[in-house]
Design a protein around this motif. Sequence first.
Motif, PDB file in Angstrom:
ATOM      1  N   TYR A 155     -13.415  -2.272   5.170  1.00 54.43           N
ATOM      2  CA  TYR A 155     -13.468  -3.716   5.583  1.00 54.43           C
ATOM      3  C   TYR A 155     -12.361  -4.640   4.817  1.00 54.43           C
ATOM      4  O   TYR A 155     -12.319  -4.484   3.584  1.00 54.43           O
ATOM      5  CB  TYR A 155     -14.959  -4.430   5.508  1.00 54.43           C
ATOM      6  CG  TYR A 155     -16.004  -3.846   6.254  1.00 54.43           C
ATOM      7  CD1 TYR A 155     -15.863  -3.051   7.342  1.00 54.43           C
ATOM      8  CD2 TYR A 155     -17.268  -4.253   6.132  1.00 54.43           C
ATOM      9  CE1 TYR A 155     -16.775  -2.363   7.971  1.00 54.43           C
ATOM     10  CE2 TYR A 155     -18.304  -3.758   6.726  1.00 54.43           C
ATOM     11  CZ  TYR A 155     -17.920  -2.836   7.699  1.00 54.43           C
ATOM     12  OH  TYR A 155     -18.987  -2.163   8.326  1.00 54.43           O
ATOM     13  N   PRO A 156     -11.674  -5.415   5.537  1.00 53.09           N
ATOM     14  CA  PRO A 156     -10.764  -6.071   4.725  1.00 53.09           C
ATOM     15  C   PRO A 156     -11.027  -7.184   3.716  1.00 53.09           C
ATOM     16  O   PRO A 156     -10.528  -7.094   2.640  1.00 53.09           O
ATOM     17  CB  PRO A 156      -9.781  -6.969   5.878  1.00 53.09           C
ATOM     18  CG  PRO A 156     -10.713  -6.835   7.111  1.00 53.09           C
ATOM     19  CD  PRO A 156     -11.665  -5.846   6.822  1.00 53.09           C
ATOM     20  N   GLY A 157     -12.154  -7.816   3.846  1.00 52.75           N
ATOM     21  CA  GLY A 157     -12.559  -8.861   2.966  1.00 52.75           C
ATOM     22  C   GLY A 157     -13.099  -8.080   1.689  1.00 52.75           C
ATOM     23  O   GLY A 157     -12.931  -8.416   0.459  1.00 52.75           O
ATOM     24  N   TYR A 158     -13.648  -6.839   1.881  1.00 51.51           N
ATOM     25  CA  TYR A 158     -14.043  -6.036   0.660  1.00 51.51           C
ATOM     26  C   TYR A 158     -12.888  -5.508   0.025  1.00 51.51           C
ATOM     27  O   TYR A 158     -12.755  -5.414  -1.277  1.00 51.51           O
ATOM     28  CB  TYR A 158     -14.896  -4.910   1.183  1.00 51.51           C
ATOM     29  CG  TYR A 158     -16.167  -5.525   1.586  1.00 51.51           C
ATOM     30  CD1 TYR A 158     -16.511  -6.664   2.267  1.00 51.51           C
ATOM     31  CD2 TYR A 158     -17.429  -4.689   1.370  1.00 51.51           C
ATOM     32  CE1 TYR A 158     -17.857  -7.104   2.432  1.00 51.51           C
ATOM     33  CE2 TYR A 158     -18.828  -5.074   1.949  1.00 51.51           C
ATOM     34  CZ  TYR A 158     -18.862  -6.222   2.151  1.00 51.51           C
ATOM     35  OH  TYR A 158     -20.285  -6.572   2.683  1.00 51.51           O
TER      36      TYR A 158
ATOM     37  N   VAL B 188      -9.923  -6.944  -0.298  1.00 53.69           N
ATOM     38  CA  VAL B 188      -9.543  -7.898  -1.381  1.00 53.69           C
ATOM     39  C   VAL B 188     -10.534  -8.380  -2.247  1.00 53.69           C
ATOM     40  O   VAL B 188      -9.843  -8.591  -3.532  1.00 53.69           O
ATOM     41  CB  VAL B 188      -9.112  -9.021  -0.322  1.00 53.69           C
ATOM     42  CG1 VAL B 188      -8.722 -10.175  -1.164  1.00 53.69           C
ATOM     43  CG2 VAL B 188      -8.167  -8.690   0.816  1.00 53.69           C
ATOM     44  N   GLU B 189     -11.778  -8.522  -2.229  1.00 57.17           N
ATOM     45  CA  GLU B 189     -12.287  -9.188  -3.061  1.00 57.17           C
ATOM     46  C   GLU B 189     -13.324  -8.192  -4.231  1.00 57.17           C
ATOM     47  O   GLU B 189     -13.619  -8.629  -5.197  1.00 57.17           O
ATOM     48  CB  GLU B 189     -13.623  -9.854  -2.297  1.00 57.17           C
ATOM     49  CG  GLU B 189     -13.119 -10.938  -1.680  1.00 57.17           C
ATOM     50  CD  GLU B 189     -12.491 -12.301  -2.385  1.00 57.17           C
ATOM     51  OE1 GLU B 189     -13.141 -12.403  -3.503  1.00 57.17           O
ATOM     52  OE2 GLU B 189     -11.617 -12.682  -1.975  1.00 57.17           O
TER      53      GLU B 189
ATOM     54  N   CYS C  66      -8.742   3.288   2.795  1.00 53.33           N
ATOM     55  CA  CYS C  66     -10.040   2.742   2.556  1.00 53.33           C
ATOM     56  C   CYS C  66     -10.430   3.041   0.901  1.00 53.33           C
ATOM     57  O   CYS C  66     -10.008   3.777   0.456  1.00 53.33           O
ATOM     58  CB  CYS C  66     -11.210   3.309   3.261  1.00 53.33           C
ATOM     59  SG  CYS C  66     -10.877   2.839   5.019  1.00 53.33           S
TER      60      CYS C  66
ATOM     61  N   TRP D  89      -4.328  -4.110   6.794  1.00 49.71           N
ATOM     62  CA  TRP D  89      -4.914  -4.271   5.559  1.00 49.71           C
ATOM     63  C   TRP D  89      -5.222  -2.617   5.112  1.00 49.71           C
ATOM     64  O   TRP D  89      -5.483  -2.231   3.897  1.00 49.71           O
ATOM     65  CB  TRP D  89      -6.248  -4.895   5.671  1.00 49.71           C
ATOM     66  CG  TRP D  89      -7.395  -4.288   6.357  1.00 49.71           C
ATOM     67  CD1 TRP D  89      -8.103  -3.347   6.205  1.00 49.71           C
ATOM     68  CD2 TRP D  89      -7.562  -4.825   7.803  1.00 49.71           C
ATOM     69  NE1 TRP D  89      -9.075  -3.240   7.246  1.00 49.71           N
ATOM     70  CE2 TRP D  89      -8.668  -3.982   8.044  1.00 49.71           C
ATOM     71  CE3 TRP D  89      -6.801  -5.668   8.547  1.00 49.71           C
ATOM     72  CZ2 TRP D  89      -9.201  -4.334   9.411  1.00 49.71           C
ATOM     73  CZ3 TRP D  89      -7.492  -5.983   9.888  1.00 49.71           C
ATOM     74  CH2 TRP D  89      -8.392  -5.445  10.354  1.00 49.71           C
TER      75      TRP D  89
END
Length: 89
Positions: free
Chosen positions: A11-14, A16-17, A30, A87
């Motif tokens: 997941y892109p948000g994960y 990054v964060e 991934c 991503w």
Amino acid sequence: MVFNLGPVGCYPGYLVELPHATSDYDEFGCMASYNNAVNDYNKLLKYTLSLTRESLVDASLIYVDTNSALLELFHHPTFYGTSTFPWLV
């Protein structure tokens, strides 16, 4: 219906964060450690659901494998008519 967890390591948000090392990326971009944890959780969920089915014989419990479906999309996006996910490059 009981849905399992999706591949949060894609997941892109994960991406990054969440903290991770660059060596943690798999061949698809991934985070392998997070997806491995999800796989462990999903196996336990499926097993627990089988025990619950034995206890609730009159209940209709359906296990939905969203993880495999989403992984297929993340791993082969062009096959399904999308461009590569930026991503994951």
